[in-house]
Write an enzyme that holds these catalytic residues in place. Structure first.
Site, short mmCIF file in Angstrom:
data_model
loop_
_atom_site.label_atom_id
_atom_site.label_comp_id
_atom_site.label_asym_id
_atom_site.label_seq_id
_atom_site.Cartn_x
_atom_site.Cartn_y
_atom_site.Cartn_z
N ASP A 271 -25.25 1.13 -22.63
CA ASP A 271 -24.23 1.33 -23.66
C ASP A 271 -22.97 0.53 -23.30
OD1 ASP A 271 -23.16 2.25 -26.04
OD2 ASP A 271 -22.65 4.24 -25.29
N ALA A 305 -15.66 5.50 -24.68
CA ALA A 305 -16.00 4.41 -25.62
C ALA A 305 -16.99 3.47 -24.97
CB ALA A 305 -14.73 3.67 -26.03
N GLY A 306 -18.25 3.86 -24.97
CA GLY A 306 -19.25 3.04 -24.31
C GLY A 306 -19.06 3.08 -22.80
#
Length: 377
Positions: A271, A305-306
């Protein structure tokens, strides 16, 4: 080329002493260790692990670039970075955007699908969004999140020349079950960014979903009276993604997932976003500002966020957390390849498959990387 004296990760998912013969872009023979092939080029892997190149089916970016950028070299930047790390195939992962923006992203990607360009090979698209629950949007931009629209998906699939390999959706949304039943005939469908109950998730799986995006993240918790998405996945999912960076998931839960889902169903993913491989600072993801400090990437409100960790490092951390190396290797190679229909070409070391190979020292540092039979590290 002969790769000799290494411990090869075999199709049986064990490390055993074998040599590999590589001709062109293919593995042409698996031979007993010490076999004399008369090959002029020899790579001595003594004391090392020889594995298939890693397959990342959920990655947004790296080295300052994002798959959704509108530049001339963003995909090449990601590809080159991943290749040097030992990831040899990846799915470029989108975010929740309008159809117009997704069209541009697809158009930019078209010349790169399945092309050898000196780094990791772009194998397709993971369409993460925009069919999500707004309350579980995570780092997705709410203004682009919409209810499932199969006609939109079909137009994007056609535009991509059938290169969308994974589509993510919240199964509780209006029209989601019908969407899943139709989309699952064209690509893998993953449960993601969802408030779904156990029953709603089971409906999604019954309709054809077979995959869960970043397990535990952006979904209800797994509780003893309310098993939710995780409980339904235990019963019905073919594959679940896991981010083992030590930030998204506690190390104990990383071990637990492998224990309860087993060796065949876990797909390690990164991710990763554009801050991966870069210093602490300000970046963007899906058009939103992201701050990255010591590997943790967050929005202004603290939402993760990722990640800023590549897949090979996630693999190392999983092993450090106590996951047996054979299980972690399976989750980074053949499992993700199978999950998106790529297992005939990549994901294992077997005769006839692509010579996408990763050689790791005993401390799991990278010693060599081959992509299509060409050594790039």
């Amino acid at each position: 080329m002969q790769i000799k004296n290494g411990n090869l990760y075999t199709q049986g998912c064990f490390f055993e002493p074998h040599d590999l013969i590589v001709s062109g872009d293919r593995i042409t023979r698996i031979a007993p260790s010490g076999f004399d092939s008369n090959e002029e080029e020899v790579l001595d892997a003594a004391g090392c692990y020889v594995l298939p190149g890693f397959v990342d089916v959920h990655i947004h970016g790296a080295d300052g670039a994002d798959f959704c950028d509108d530049t001339s070299d963003h995909i090449s930047t990601i590809s080159n970075y991943l290749g040097k790390k030992g990831v040899t195939s990846f799915l470029g992962t989108t975010m929740a955007f309008s159809e117009e923006i997704l069209n541009h992203i697809i158009d930019d990607a078209l010349p790169h699908f399945n092309q050898e360009e000196g780094g990791a090979v772009l194998r397709g698209i993971n369409m993460e969004g925009p069919f999500f629950a707004k309350s579980k949007k995570g780092a997705q931009a709410e203004r682009y999140i919409i209810d499932p629209d199969f006609e939109m998906f079909e137009r994007l699939m056609e535009r991509s020349k059938n290169n969308i390999r994974l589509c993510d959706i919240a199964p509780e949304l209006p029209g989601a079950v019908e969407f899943i039943s139709r989309a699952a005939k064209q690509c893998a469908v993953s449960i993601a960014h969802t408030t779904a109950t156990y029953e709603e998730t089971k409906e999604g799986f019954a309709a054809g979903a077979n995959h869960v995006t970043h397990l535990f993240n952006a979904m209800p918790p797994f509780a003893h009276r309310d098993p939710g998405v995780v409980g339904a996945a235990l019963e019905d999912a073919d594959y679940v993604e896991l981010i083992s960076d030590g930030i998204h998931i506690h190390p104990a839960m990383v071990r637990t997932v492998f224990q309860i889902f087993g060796a065949d169903r876990v797909c390690l993913i990164s991710d990763a976003m554009r801050a991966t491989g870069k210093p602490n600072g300000e970046y963007t993801l899906g058009g939103q500002k992201v701050s990255m400090t010591d590997g943790k990437a967050t929005l202004a409100d603290g939402t993760i966020a990722g990640s800023a960790t590549d897949l090979v490092e996630c693999f190392r951390r999983a092993v450090h957390f106590g996951v047996p190396i054979e299980m972690a290797a399976k989750a980074a190679t053949i499992n993700p390849a199978k999950s998106v229909g790529l297992e005939k070409e990549i994901g294992s070391c077997s005769e006839g498959k692509r010579a996408d190979l990763l050689i790791l020292a005993q401390d799991l540092s990278v010693k060599a990387v081959l992509i299509g039979g060409k050594r790039i590290v």
